[in-house]
Motif scaffolding. Structure first.
Motif, PDB file in Angstrom:
ATOM      1  N   ASP A 127     -31.463  65.819  58.106  1.00 42.42           N
ATOM      2  CA  ASP A 127     -31.898  64.970  59.025  1.00 42.42           C
ATOM      3  C   ASP A 127     -32.222  63.450  60.142  1.00 42.42           C
ATOM      4  O   ASP A 127     -32.050  63.045  58.808  1.00 42.42           O
ATOM      5  CB  ASP A 127     -33.331  66.190  59.626  1.00 42.42           C
ATOM      6  CG  ASP A 127     -34.272  65.853  58.650  1.00 42.42           C
ATOM      7  OD1 ASP A 127     -34.545  65.242  58.376  1.00 42.42           O
ATOM      8  OD2 ASP A 127     -35.687  66.214  58.533  1.00 42.42           O
ATOM      9  N   ASP A 128     -32.934  63.506  60.691  1.00 43.18           N
ATOM     10  CA  ASP A 128     -32.895  62.221  60.990  1.00 43.18           C
ATOM     11  C   ASP A 128     -34.060  61.065  59.843  1.00 43.18           C
ATOM     12  O   ASP A 128     -33.687  60.186  59.520  1.00 43.18           O
ATOM     13  CB  ASP A 128     -33.519  61.482  61.978  1.00 43.18           C
ATOM     14  CG  ASP A 128     -32.704  61.690  63.161  1.00 43.18           C
ATOM     15  OD1 ASP A 128     -31.567  62.216  63.223  1.00 43.18           O
ATOM     16  OD2 ASP A 128     -32.975  62.420  64.161  1.00 43.18           O
ATOM     17  N   ASN A 129     -34.843  61.968  58.956  1.00 39.02           N
ATOM     18  CA  ASN A 129     -35.348  60.774  58.080  1.00 39.02           C
ATOM     19  C   ASN A 129     -34.999  61.323  56.446  1.00 39.02           C
ATOM     20  O   ASN A 129     -35.185  60.796  55.582  1.00 39.02           O
ATOM     21  CB  ASN A 129     -36.268  61.790  58.273  1.00 39.02           C
ATOM     22  CG  ASN A 129     -37.802  61.682  59.436  1.00 39.02           C
ATOM     23  OD1 ASN A 129     -37.821  60.207  59.481  1.00 39.02           O
ATOM     24  ND2 ASN A 129     -38.347  62.069  60.019  1.00 39.02           N
TER      25      ASN A 129
END
Length: 173
Positions: free
Chosen positions: A148-150
């Motif tokens: 994901d974005d992290n």
């Protein structure tokens, strides 16, 4: 009743390999959270300078001597619901996700790691041949759950003899 790997279990080389791989991602002073630690034998295979937190639904099968270790802590919890309330650097959970009816909490707990997540699961159908498995996974499924974005996919190691894959994920900074 559940599947358990112990120090005395024959043919556990594939399981030991996963912990040896994880030890390369734990730095001195890191805290490693081992979700579904079972008998706790993974503690022996992780770096001596790291702190170890083992979590399992029962601690009754912990191997003798582990409970008194200075570097080890053990928590009895249901991984389908448990949320860690402490900081940790590396999250490992090997051959676990296929056992959990709802693995949402496990993935959420993994994503709380500061640096690394290592997960493994069989990547061939096992539900019909193993009564403890409630999910089947195929190559890449762990990546779809974690990235994901992290978090980014760092590497995957195939274990043909185990019919499993180990996926390593790195937190983006």
């Amino acid at each position: 009743m559940c599947e358990r790997i112990t120090r005395a279990t024959e043919l556990r080389e594939g399981h030991e390999f996963r912990y040896r791989l994880a030890s390369g991602f734990a730095s001195s002073g890191d805290t490693v959270l081992d979700a579904a630690c079972g008998t706790g034998y993974g503690f022996d295979l992780l770096p001596g300078s790291s702190n170890y937190v083992g979590v399992d639904r029962t601690l009754a099968t912990l191997e003798v001597g582990l409970v008194d270790s200075v570097r080890a802590q053990f928590i009895e919890a249901d991984l389908c619901q448990w949320e860690p309330d402490f900081d940790f650097d590396v999250f490992v959970s090997f051959e676990t996700i296929e056992h959990l009816a709802d693995y949402t909490a496990l993935i959420a707990a993994a994503k709380k790691a500061e640096y690394w997540v290592l997960l493994s699961t069989p990547i061939v159908p096992t539900k019909k041949s193993n009564s403890y498995h409630v999910h089947d996974f195929v190559p890449g499924d762990l990546r779809r759950l974690m990235v994901d974005d992290n978090w980014r996919h760092y590497q995957t190691v195939q274990q043909p003899s185990e019919r499993s894959e180990i996926s390593v994920f790195e937190r983006l900074r």
